[in-house]
Design a protein around this motif. Structure first.
Motif, PDB file in Angstrom:
ATOM      1  N   ARG A 278      70.450  43.030 -25.702  1.00  0.00           N
ATOM      2  CA  ARG A 278      69.195  42.990 -24.931  1.00  0.00           C
ATOM      3  C   ARG A 278      68.188  44.024 -25.450  1.00  0.00           C
ATOM      4  NH1 ARG A 278      69.208  40.728 -19.549  1.00  0.00           N
ATOM      5  NH2 ARG A 278      71.051  39.447 -19.258  1.00  0.00           N
ATOM      6  N   ALA A 279      68.680  45.228 -25.734  1.00  0.00           N
ATOM      7  CA  ALA A 279      67.787  46.281 -26.236  1.00  0.00           C
ATOM      8  C   ALA A 279      67.239  45.910 -27.610  1.00  0.00           C
ATOM      9  CB  ALA A 279      68.528  47.612 -26.292  1.00  0.00           C
ATOM     10  N   LEU A 280      68.085  45.402 -28.485  1.00  0.00           N
ATOM     11  CA  LEU A 280      67.625  45.035 -29.828  1.00  0.00           C
ATOM     12  C   LEU A 280      66.589  43.923 -29.788  1.00  0.00           C
ATOM     13  CD1 LEU A 280      70.905  45.213 -31.953  1.00  0.00           C
ATOM     14  CD2 LEU A 280      68.994  46.831 -31.910  1.00  0.00           C
ATOM     15  N   ARG A 281      66.742  42.996 -28.873  1.00  0.00           N
ATOM     16  CA  ARG A 281      65.751  41.916 -28.757  1.00  0.00           C
ATOM     17  C   ARG A 281      64.386  42.458 -28.381  1.00  0.00           C
ATOM     18  NH1 ARG A 281      69.193  37.021 -26.011  1.00  0.00           N
ATOM     19  NH2 ARG A 281      69.923  36.187 -27.985  1.00  0.00           N
ATOM     20  N   VAL A 282      64.356  43.367 -27.410  1.00  0.00           N
ATOM     21  CA  VAL A 282      63.077  43.943 -26.994  1.00  0.00           C
ATOM     22  C   VAL A 282      62.457  44.756 -28.128  1.00  0.00           C
ATOM     23  CG1 VAL A 282      61.985  45.587 -25.407  1.00  0.00           C
ATOM     24  CG2 VAL A 282      63.669  43.957 -24.545  1.00  0.00           C
ATOM     25  N   LEU A 283      63.305  45.441 -28.893  1.00  0.00           N
ATOM     26  CA  LEU A 283      62.822  46.273 -29.994  1.00  0.00           C
ATOM     27  C   LEU A 283      62.494  45.454 -31.250  1.00  0.00           C
ATOM     28  CD1 LEU A 283      65.300  49.238 -29.526  1.00  0.00           C
ATOM     29  CD2 LEU A 283      62.833  49.252 -29.050  1.00  0.00           C
ATOM     30  N   GLY A 284      62.726  44.142 -31.194  1.00  0.00           N
ATOM     31  CA  GLY A 284      62.406  43.276 -32.329  1.00  0.00           C
ATOM     32  C   GLY A 284      63.390  43.407 -33.480  1.00  0.00           C
ATOM     33  N   ARG A 285      64.612  43.748 -33.186  1.00  0.00           N
ATOM     34  CA  ARG A 285      65.613  43.938 -34.238  1.00  0.00           C
ATOM     35  C   ARG A 285      66.798  42.987 -34.100  1.00  0.00           C
ATOM     36  NH1 ARG A 285      64.756  47.948 -38.139  1.00  0.00           N
ATOM     37  NH2 ARG A 285      62.640  48.608 -37.723  1.00  0.00           N
TER      38      ARG A 285
ATOM     39  N   GLN B 131      76.770  34.857 -42.704  1.00  0.00           N
ATOM     40  CA  GLN B 131      77.136  33.463 -42.947  1.00  0.00           C
ATOM     41  C   GLN B 131      78.212  33.368 -44.024  1.00  0.00           C
ATOM     42  OE1 GLN B 131      76.000  30.696 -41.370  1.00  0.00           O
ATOM     43  NE2 GLN B 131      74.937  32.067 -39.987  1.00  0.00           N
ATOM     44  N   VAL B 132      79.113  32.429 -43.839  1.00  0.00           N
ATOM     45  CA  VAL B 132      80.168  32.195 -44.816  1.00  0.00           C
ATOM     46  C   VAL B 132      79.547  31.556 -46.049  1.00  0.00           C
ATOM     47  CG1 VAL B 132      82.333  30.980 -45.233  1.00  0.00           C
ATOM     48  CG2 VAL B 132      81.842  31.898 -42.969  1.00  0.00           C
ATOM     49  N   SER B 133      79.892  32.071 -47.219  1.00  0.00           N
ATOM     50  CA  SER B 133      79.268  31.576 -48.438  1.00  0.00           C
ATOM     51  C   SER B 133      80.054  30.433 -49.092  1.00  0.00           C
ATOM     52  CB  SER B 133      79.102  32.714 -49.443  1.00  0.00           C
ATOM     53  OG  SER B 133      80.354  33.259 -49.762  1.00  0.00           O
ATOM     54  N   VAL B 134      81.248  30.136 -48.604  1.00  0.00           N
ATOM     55  CA  VAL B 134      82.053  29.052 -49.149  1.00  0.00           C
ATOM     56  C   VAL B 134      82.139  27.958 -48.090  1.00  0.00           C
ATOM     57  CG1 VAL B 134      84.318  28.433 -50.043  1.00  0.00           C
ATOM     58  CG2 VAL B 134      83.395  30.690 -50.502  1.00  0.00           C
ATOM     59  N   SER B 135      81.866  26.740 -48.486  1.00  0.00           N
ATOM     60  CA  SER B 135      81.898  25.641 -47.523  1.00  0.00           C
ATOM     61  C   SER B 135      83.341  25.261 -47.196  1.00  0.00           C
ATOM     62  CB  SER B 135      81.156  24.427 -48.083  1.00  0.00           C
ATOM     63  OG  SER B 135      81.947  23.788 -49.069  1.00  0.00           O
ATOM     64  N   PRO B 136      83.571  24.703 -46.016  1.00  0.00           N
ATOM     65  CA  PRO B 136      84.922  24.263 -45.638  1.00  0.00           C
ATOM     66  C   PRO B 136      85.481  23.221 -46.603  1.00  0.00           C
ATOM     67  CG  PRO B 136      83.498  24.322 -43.716  1.00  0.00           C
ATOM     68  CD  PRO B 136      82.633  24.578 -44.913  1.00  0.00           C
ATOM     69  N   ILE B 137      84.634  22.385 -47.166  1.00  0.00           N
ATOM     70  CA  ILE B 137      85.100  21.367 -48.114  1.00  0.00           C
ATOM     71  C   ILE B 137      85.634  22.034 -49.377  1.00  0.00           C
ATOM     72  CG2 ILE B 137      84.355  19.458 -49.590  1.00  0.00           C
ATOM     73  CD1 ILE B 137      82.476  18.644 -47.286  1.00  0.00           C
ATOM     74  N   ASP B 138      84.922  23.071 -49.843  1.00  0.00           N
ATOM     75  CA  ASP B 138      85.401  23.809 -51.015  1.00  0.00           C
ATOM     76  C   ASP B 138      86.745  24.475 -50.730  1.00  0.00           C
ATOM     77  OD1 ASP B 138      83.220  23.092 -52.534  1.00  0.00           O
ATOM     78  OD2 ASP B 138      82.089  24.917 -52.064  1.00  0.00           O
ATOM     79  N   LEU B 139      86.911  24.974 -49.530  1.00  0.00           N
ATOM     80  CA  LEU B 139      88.191  25.591 -49.163  1.00  0.00           C
ATOM     81  C   LEU B 139      89.325  24.567 -49.198  1.00  0.00           C
ATOM     82  CD1 LEU B 139      87.208  27.959 -46.219  1.00  0.00           C
ATOM     83  CD2 LEU B 139      87.928  28.598 -48.522  1.00  0.00           C
ATOM     84  N   MET B 140      89.055  23.342 -48.731  1.00  0.00           N
ATOM     85  CA  MET B 140      90.081  22.299 -48.751  1.00  0.00           C
ATOM     86  C   MET B 140      90.459  21.961 -50.180  1.00  0.00           C
ATOM     87  SD  MET B 140      88.893  19.805 -45.631  1.00  0.00           S
ATOM     88  CE  MET B 140      89.776  18.458 -46.330  1.00  0.00           C
ATOM     89  N   LYS B 141      89.491  21.984 -51.087  1.00  0.00           N
ATOM     90  CA  LYS B 141      89.756  21.672 -52.489  1.00  0.00           C
ATOM     91  C   LYS B 141      90.629  22.728 -53.148  1.00  0.00           C
ATOM     92  CE  LYS B 141      85.503  19.074 -53.218  1.00  0.00           C
ATOM     93  NZ  LYS B 141      84.199  19.054 -53.880  1.00  0.00           N
ATOM     94  N   LEU B 142      90.577  23.946 -52.626  1.00  0.00           N
ATOM     95  CA  LEU B 142      91.373  25.028 -53.200  1.00  0.00           C
ATOM     96  C   LEU B 142      92.859  24.883 -52.883  1.00  0.00           C
ATOM     97  CD1 LEU B 142      89.079  28.093 -52.471  1.00  0.00           C
ATOM     98  CD2 LEU B 142      89.471  26.977 -54.664  1.00  0.00           C
ATOM     99  N   GLY B 143      93.188  24.083 -51.913  1.00  0.00           N
ATOM    100  CA  GLY B 143      94.601  23.884 -51.583  1.00  0.00           C
ATOM    101  C   GLY B 143      94.961  24.511 -50.260  1.00  0.00           C
TER     102      GLY B 143
ATOM    103  N   ALA C 154      67.585  40.796 -36.022  1.00  0.00           N
ATOM    104  CA  ALA C 154      68.157  40.598 -37.359  1.00  0.00           C
ATOM    105  C   ALA C 154      69.366  41.495 -37.592  1.00  0.00           C
ATOM    106  CB  ALA C 154      67.104  40.836 -38.426  1.00  0.00           C
ATOM    107  N   TRP C 155      69.422  42.634 -36.915  1.00  0.00           N
ATOM    108  CA  TRP C 155      70.600  43.504 -37.044  1.00  0.00           C
ATOM    109  C   TRP C 155      71.865  42.758 -36.658  1.00  0.00           C
ATOM    110  CZ3 TRP C 155      69.866  49.109 -34.805  1.00  0.00           C
ATOM    111  CH2 TRP C 155      68.963  49.811 -35.616  1.00  0.00           C
ATOM    112  N   LEU C 156      71.751  41.885 -35.669  1.00  0.00           N
ATOM    113  CA  LEU C 156      72.928  41.154 -35.179  1.00  0.00           C
ATOM    114  C   LEU C 156      73.472  40.201 -36.242  1.00  0.00           C
ATOM    115  CD1 LEU C 156      71.583  40.413 -31.618  1.00  0.00           C
ATOM    116  CD2 LEU C 156      73.159  42.225 -32.304  1.00  0.00           C
ATOM    117  N   ALA C 157      72.596  39.664 -37.064  1.00  0.00           N
ATOM    118  CA  ALA C 157      73.037  38.746 -38.121  1.00  0.00           C
ATOM    119  C   ALA C 157      73.898  39.459 -39.148  1.00  0.00           C
ATOM    120  CB  ALA C 157      71.828  38.100 -38.800  1.00  0.00           C
ATOM    121  N   THR C 158      73.702  40.750 -39.313  1.00  0.00           N
ATOM    122  CA  THR C 158      74.496  41.493 -40.290  1.00  0.00           C
ATOM    123  C   THR C 158      75.918  41.757 -39.783  1.00  0.00           C
ATOM    124  OG1 THR C 158      73.771  43.659 -39.491  1.00  0.00           O
ATOM    125  CG2 THR C 158      72.458  42.625 -41.229  1.00  0.00           C
TER     126      THR C 158
END
Length: 114
Positions: free
Chosen positions: A61-68, A78-90, A70-74
């Motif tokens: 709540r405080a970060l939203r009011v302060l306009g931050r 986001q996962v950089s490997v797709s689930p389909i790629d993971l299935m291909k790995l075995g 984006a801190w929460l996203a850190t």
């Protein structure tokens, strides 16, 4: 100053609270004003800023009011490997490995005859 990896949880929480306080002061917002805008009590904000007993809800709540928001996203990037790629790995781990010792029950020891 400790790096994040060397800091205790308490040190990280205190540092986060200090950062929130710095942001608030940089925007010239009083504790009472930020608390009202965030829909939290002033005491909850004080707890956050001092690193004592704050909740995740208060932080968000405080970060939203302060306009931050984006801190929460850190916190959960986001996962950089797709689930389909993971299935291909075995085979993909389904759970963490446990203790490598035998899971068979251990028979109680018989007392030695004297």
């Amino acid at each position: 100053m400790n790096t994040i990896n060397q800091s205790t949880a308490e040190e990280l929480i205190t540092r986060l609270g200090e950062d929130v306080k710095r942001l608030r002061l940089d925007q010239n917002i009083s504790q009472l004003e930020l608390a009202k805008q965030a829909g939290i009590s002033r005491k909850a904000l004080v707890n956050l800023e001092t690193g004592v007993g704050a909740t995740l809800n208060t932080l968000v709540r405080a970060l939203r009011v302060l306009g931050r928001e984006a801190w929460l996203a850190t916190l959960a990037p986001q996962v950089s490997v797709s689930p389909i790629d993971l299935m291909k790995l075995g085979h993909r781990r389904q759970r963490a490995s446990g203790d490598r010792t035998s899971t068979a029950p251990i028979a109680p020891r018989k007392p030695k005859a004297t």
